[in-house]
Enzyme design. Structure first.
Site, PDB file in Angstrom:
ATOM      1  N   ASP A 106      63.199 148.728 -10.105  1.00  0.00           N
ATOM      2  CA  ASP A 106      62.618 149.474  -8.993  1.00  0.00           C
ATOM      3  C   ASP A 106      61.227 149.920  -9.433  1.00  0.00           C
ATOM      4  O   ASP A 106      61.083 150.586 -10.460  1.00  0.00           O
ATOM      5  CB  ASP A 106      63.498 150.700  -8.706  1.00  0.00           C
ATOM      6  CG  ASP A 106      63.514 151.095  -7.247  1.00  0.00           C
ATOM      7  OD1 ASP A 106      62.429 151.120  -6.642  1.00  0.00           O
ATOM      8  OD2 ASP A 106      64.602 151.401  -6.728  1.00  0.00           O
ATOM      9  N   ASP A 207      59.239 150.347  -4.119  1.00  0.00           N
ATOM     10  CA  ASP A 207      59.557 151.598  -3.441  1.00  0.00           C
ATOM     11  C   ASP A 207      58.437 152.019  -2.495  1.00  0.00           C
ATOM     12  O   ASP A 207      57.254 151.983  -2.870  1.00  0.00           O
ATOM     13  CB  ASP A 207      59.763 152.677  -4.517  1.00  0.00           C
ATOM     14  CG  ASP A 207      60.214 154.007  -3.947  1.00  0.00           C
ATOM     15  OD1 ASP A 207      61.342 154.060  -3.443  1.00  0.00           O
ATOM     16  OD2 ASP A 207      59.427 154.968  -3.984  1.00  0.00           O
ATOM     17  N   GLU A 255      60.216 147.886   0.180  1.00  0.00           N
ATOM     18  CA  GLU A 255      60.816 148.862   1.104  1.00  0.00           C
ATOM     19  C   GLU A 255      59.773 149.162   2.165  1.00  0.00           C
ATOM     20  O   GLU A 255      58.753 149.773   1.884  1.00  0.00           O
ATOM     21  CB  GLU A 255      61.202 150.141   0.354  1.00  0.00           C
ATOM     22  CG  GLU A 255      61.982 151.104   1.240  1.00  0.00           C
ATOM     23  CD  GLU A 255      62.012 152.535   0.722  1.00  0.00           C
ATOM     24  OE1 GLU A 255      62.910 153.277   1.126  1.00  0.00           O
ATOM     25  OE2 GLU A 255      61.127 152.922  -0.058  1.00  0.00           O
ATOM     26  N   HIS A 324      70.979 153.707  -1.585  1.00  0.00           N
ATOM     27  CA  HIS A 324      71.139 155.070  -2.123  1.00  0.00           C
ATOM     28  C   HIS A 324      70.519 156.134  -1.215  1.00  0.00           C
ATOM     29  O   HIS A 324      70.575 157.315  -1.550  1.00  0.00           O
ATOM     30  CB  HIS A 324      70.495 155.125  -3.501  1.00  0.00           C
ATOM     31  CG  HIS A 324      69.020 154.869  -3.441  1.00  0.00           C
ATOM     32  ND1 HIS A 324      68.501 153.622  -3.112  1.00  0.00           N
ATOM     33  CD2 HIS A 324      67.957 155.682  -3.590  1.00  0.00           C
ATOM     34  CE1 HIS A 324      67.187 153.703  -3.083  1.00  0.00           C
ATOM     35  NE2 HIS A 324      66.825 154.939  -3.364  1.00  0.00           N
ATOM     36  N   ASP A 325      69.874 155.733  -0.120  1.00  0.00           N
ATOM     37  CA  ASP A 325      69.244 156.702   0.783  1.00  0.00           C
ATOM     38  C   ASP A 325      70.020 156.896   2.079  1.00  0.00           C
ATOM     39  O   ASP A 325      69.600 157.665   2.946  1.00  0.00           O
ATOM     40  CB  ASP A 325      67.827 156.238   1.157  1.00  0.00           C
ATOM     41  CG  ASP A 325      66.864 156.308  -0.016  1.00  0.00           C
ATOM     42  OD1 ASP A 325      67.019 157.202  -0.867  1.00  0.00           O
ATOM     43  OD2 ASP A 325      65.957 155.461  -0.077  1.00  0.00           O
TER      44      ASP A 325
HETATM   45  C1  GLC Z   1      62.191 155.643  -1.505  1.00  0.00           C
HETATM   46  C2  GLC Z   1      63.460 155.792  -2.303  1.00  0.00           C
HETATM   47  C3  GLC Z   1      63.968 157.196  -2.157  1.00  0.00           C
HETATM   48  C4  GLC Z   1      62.912 158.132  -2.665  1.00  0.00           C
HETATM   49  C5  GLC Z   1      61.560 157.886  -1.994  1.00  0.00           C
HETATM   50  C6  GLC Z   1      60.465 158.571  -2.733  1.00  0.00           C
HETATM   51  O1  GLC Z   1      62.408 155.813  -0.153  1.00  0.00           O
HETATM   52  O2  GLC Z   1      64.389 154.835  -1.915  1.00  0.00           O
HETATM   53  O3  GLC Z   1      65.172 157.394  -2.830  1.00  0.00           O
HETATM   54  O4  GLC Z   1      63.299 159.459  -2.435  1.00  0.00           O
HETATM   55  O5  GLC Z   1      61.236 156.527  -1.980  1.00  0.00           O
HETATM   56  O6  GLC Z   1      60.216 157.921  -3.947  1.00  0.00           O
END
Ligand code: GLC
Ligand code: CA
Length: 548
Positions: A106, A207, A255, A324-325
């Site tokens: 990641d 990310d 993402e 995980h979100d």
């Molecule tokens: C992404 C991650 C999340 C995190 C955010 C800030 O959305 O998946 O878990 O809180 O970025 O880094």
């Protein structure tokens, strides 16, 4: 260290592959401190191998003060000691490769931790060489520079007395955003990418990548997205960044919430794109507005079909229901009480056989559910705490809010019926779900009709038959709010996927063209050979057919 996998020779390896997301903190604790760790992952290699997946994506384990569970990195080339050492990481990469499983890390480069040495320098003075690594604005009328807000609540600006200006943070204030307008930021990040590539990493999940560009006018906005999501000019930044991945033959999945499919075509174009795939969120964004268990299947069909058609021949989809979100899919899309394993398996078949690369989030393959904590203090995530408070102020009830929290997906992996689901013999950092007593790996391995064994069959089928890799996706319109039916076809041979994604019986009528169909996989015991099919709640059928 041996690097056994050559990505250069097989540059599209990720298309005929299944990804498995590991959340290290909650996977397996090898040293009895209640926190998952790298040796824990290594010790579970046989399990990961037994799933039949081809690569793993690991959420961050880099040095971090853990304000946002590792998504606040203070050193990209060091490991958080609670997870292990660099040597553990090298051993893990090697072990995965020996098992023919590729490794995706990641990469959190929209922001760093405020404890990163770049930021510690940056905040010392405006003349510091690192100052321009971050985004700074002067106060306006003695206050914040504009009305931009943080996704984690409150203003996105934090005052720094030493330099008498404000820095920008899209997430927590301990996560200052990098200034991607500064070419030195790119150069510094490129070194990190090269460094990990030399050590055998096969790819990155990027990310928050749609946030890299900020609106350079720094004016008040009516729509907050205009300040920081998919801002015009981002293409150039991403194109520059993509050279680092291409040079190293790395797979990338970005993402990228809020990037419309028309634009995503450019992002993942098979020749000129910046990334191999992106995670889009159109199909999971309903849940914030929805009562749990009431997802509108008609909307779901539209959202997923738009992406299937939109990227056809022009890119590649990353397919997922969980990460995980998000809360657990069986709890928010499905029915985790009355129809747990039926809804888990129907949802699995629905998304898994679309065109693209399927991702499974740890525990999803067991049908793991949301946790029934009834007290916000049992949750750990900073943003969950904030979200909960805000929702309650707006009048929401605790029950309807707790089920929306992302910590629901971060409870320990459920290995067996021992205390803490066999994750650790020490009290875990977040309590284990009490239903680990019966929802666990040891149990599901033994039961032929478990969610786990259903996933294994899907994985096997998906990797075995090129029709499920290349076949054209086509939605079969059912005009209802229950069923999701589609086909994947190539040269007159295809698969027909029929699912009832509701708690009620449904009826679907399919064309005569599928008369000669063979049942390949189902989660029910009912046989259905006529063209009008009576589907039990959460029934799922996969047929193979040959067109006359
Ligand atoms: C992404 C991650 C999340 C995190 C955010 C800030 O959305 O998946 O878990 O809180 O970025 O880094
Ligand atoms: Ca541990």
């Amino acid at each position: 260290m041996s690097i056994l996998i050559s990505n250069q020779q097989n540059p599209t390896w990720w298309q005929n592959a299944i990804g498995y997301q590991i959340y290290p903190k909650s996977f397996f604790d090898s040293n009895h401190d209640g926190i998952g760790d790298i040796q824990g992952i290594i010790s579970k290699m046989p399990y990961i191998k037994s799933l039949g997946v081809n690569f793993v994506w690991l959420s961050p384990f880099f040095a971090s003060p853990n304000i946002d569970n590792g998504y606040d990195v203070s050193d990209y080339q060091a490991i958080d000691p609670q997870y292990g050492t660099l040597d553990d990481i090298f051993e893990m990469i090697d072990q995965f490769h020996q098992n023919n499983i590729r490794v995706v890390f990641d990469l959190v480069i929209n922001h760093t931790s405020d404890q990163h040495h770049w930021f510690k320098e940056a905040k010392k003075s405006v003349d510091n060489p690192y100052h321009d690594f971050y985004i700074w604005r002067k106060p306006v009328n003695g206050s914040v520079p504009n009305n931009w807000v943080s996704l984690f609540g409150g203003s996105a600006w934090e005052y720094n007395p030493a330099t008498k200006d404000y820095y920008y943070h899209l997430f927590a204030k301990q996560q200052p955003d990098l200034n991607w307008e500064n070419p030195k930021v790119h150069q510094a990040v490129a070194k990190i990418i090269d460094w990990w590539a030399e050590r055998g990493v096969d790819g990155f999940r990027l990310d928050a990548i749609s946030h890299l560009k900020k609106n350079q006018r720094f004016k008040d906005v009516t729509n907050q997205e205009d300040a920081m999501n998919n801002v015009s000019g981002i293409d150039q930044l991403l194109a520059n960044l993509s050279t680092d991945f291409k040079r190293n033959h790395l797979m990338t999945v970005g993402e990228a919430g809020g990037v419309p499919v028309e634009q995503a075509k450019r992002w993942v174009d098979s020749k000129k794109g910046y990334f191999d795939m992106i995670f889009q969120f159109d199909h999971v964004s309903f849940w914030e507005k929805f009562t749990v268990g009431k997802v509108d299947v008609a909307k779901l069909r539209v959202a997923l079909t738009r992406w299937q058609n939109g990227l056809d021949n022009n890119g590649w989809n990353a397919l997922f229901l969980e990460n995980h979100d998000l809360p657990r899919a069986v709890s928010y899309f499905g029915n985790d009480q009355k129809f747990r394993s039926q809804s888990a398996t129907a949802l699995a078949m629905m998304y898994f056989l679309m065109k693209g690369t399927p991702f499974i989030y740890q525990g999803q393959e067991l049908g793991m559910t949301n946790v029934d904590f009834n007290d916000i203090n049992q949750f750990r995530d900073l943003d969950s705490q904030r979200f909960y408070r805000e929702e309650l102020t707006k009048g929401a009830s605790p029950e309807e809010t707790l089920v929306k929290l992302r910590d629901n997906a971060r409870t320990p992996m459920q290995w067996n019926d021992q205390p803490n689901g066999g994750f650790s013999d020490h009290q875990p950092w977040i309590s284990s779900n009490p239903n680990a007593r019966y929802i666990n790996v040891a149990n599901e391995v033994k039961q032929p009709d478990s969610v786990l064994n259903f996933y294994r069959q899907l994985i096997h089928l998906r990797l075995k038959d090129p029709i499920l890799l290349n076949g054209q996706y086509q939605l079969i319109e059912t005009h209802d709010h229950q069923s999701f039916v589609y086909q994947r076809e190539e040269n007159h041979v295809g698969y027909l996927v029929i699912t009832n994604l509701s708690d009620q019986p449904a009826t679907v009528t399919i064309s005569d063209r599928y008369q000669n169909r063979q049942l390949v996989l189902t989660n029910t015991t009912e046989k259905q050979q006529s063209s009008t099919m009576a589907l039990k709640p959460w029934a799922a059928y996969l047929y193979k057919y040959e067109r006359n």
